[in-house]
Design an enzyme around this catalytic site. Structure first.
Site, PDB file in Angstrom:
ATOM      1  N   GLY A  54       0.816  -1.199   0.000  1.00 39.55           N
ATOM      2  CA  GLY A  54       0.000   0.000   0.000  1.00 39.55           C
ATOM      3  C   GLY A  54       0.849   1.248   0.000  1.00 39.55           C
ATOM      4  N   HIS A  55       1.906   1.215  -0.819  1.00 40.49           N
ATOM      5  CA  HIS A  55       2.795   2.366  -0.932  1.00 40.49           C
ATOM      6  C   HIS A  55       3.629   2.259  -2.205  1.00 40.49           C
ATOM      7  CE1 HIS A  55       5.385  -0.663   1.053  1.00 40.49           C
ATOM      8  NE2 HIS A  55       6.330  -0.128   0.312  1.00 40.49           N
ATOM      9  N   ALA A  56       4.358   3.328  -2.481  1.00 43.27           N
ATOM     10  CA  ALA A  56       5.340   3.354  -3.573  1.00 43.27           C
ATOM     11  C   ALA A  56       6.611   3.980  -3.012  1.00 43.27           C
ATOM     12  CB  ALA A  56       4.815   4.172  -4.756  1.00 43.27           C
TER      13      ALA A  56
END
Length: 138
Positions: A54-56
């Site tokens: 749930g991130h980059a």
């Protein structure tokens, strides 16, 4: 190896098959990963209905490997999404910068090994999807 922004690739990790039937051995050496490994961590005991990621990342590269079991990785470059199943310990998923990732559908006993190009730096994370879309110009 040049890594294009917003793309991912599967990397085959050399597998040595024991001729006496004692199992296989895979080796990750400097030439097998297109970045210097600065951090190693792993996910385990993840419930099948949970998700991780749930991130980059702005700068960090990662190579994900299913050491045991299986899980799916949803990759999003801001314009399209792709889902990749990882279920072989000799296949790694290279995730470059600017790609949102979510890991889901973990099988019982699965272990996800992550090799990262940098040490933990909270400022490198994009944790809000709207901020991510702005980052990639979507």
């Amino acid at each position: 190896m040049h890594i294009e922004k917003n793309t991912f690739s599967l990397i085959e990790i050399p597998k040595i098959i024991d001729e006496k039937g004692r199992g296989n051995l895979s080796v990750i050496e400097k030439d097998g990963v297109p970045f210097d490994i600065k951090r190693v961590y792993y996910l385990y005991d993840v419930p099948s209905d949970a998700y991780r990621g749930g991130h980059a990342h702005k700068e960090q590269l990662e190579l994900l490997i299913a050491l045991s079991g299986s899980f799916e990785v949803v990759l999003d470059n801001g314009f399209e999404k792709k889902k990749v199943m990882l279920n072989k310990p000799n296949i790694g998923l290279l995730i470059p910068t600017g790609v949102w990732r979510e890991l889901e559908n973990f099988s019982s006993g699965s272990v996800c090994l992550v090799l990262a190009s940098d040490v933990f730096n909270e400022n490198d994370y994009i944790r809000n999807y709207s901020d991510f879309k702005l980052f990639v110009g979507a």
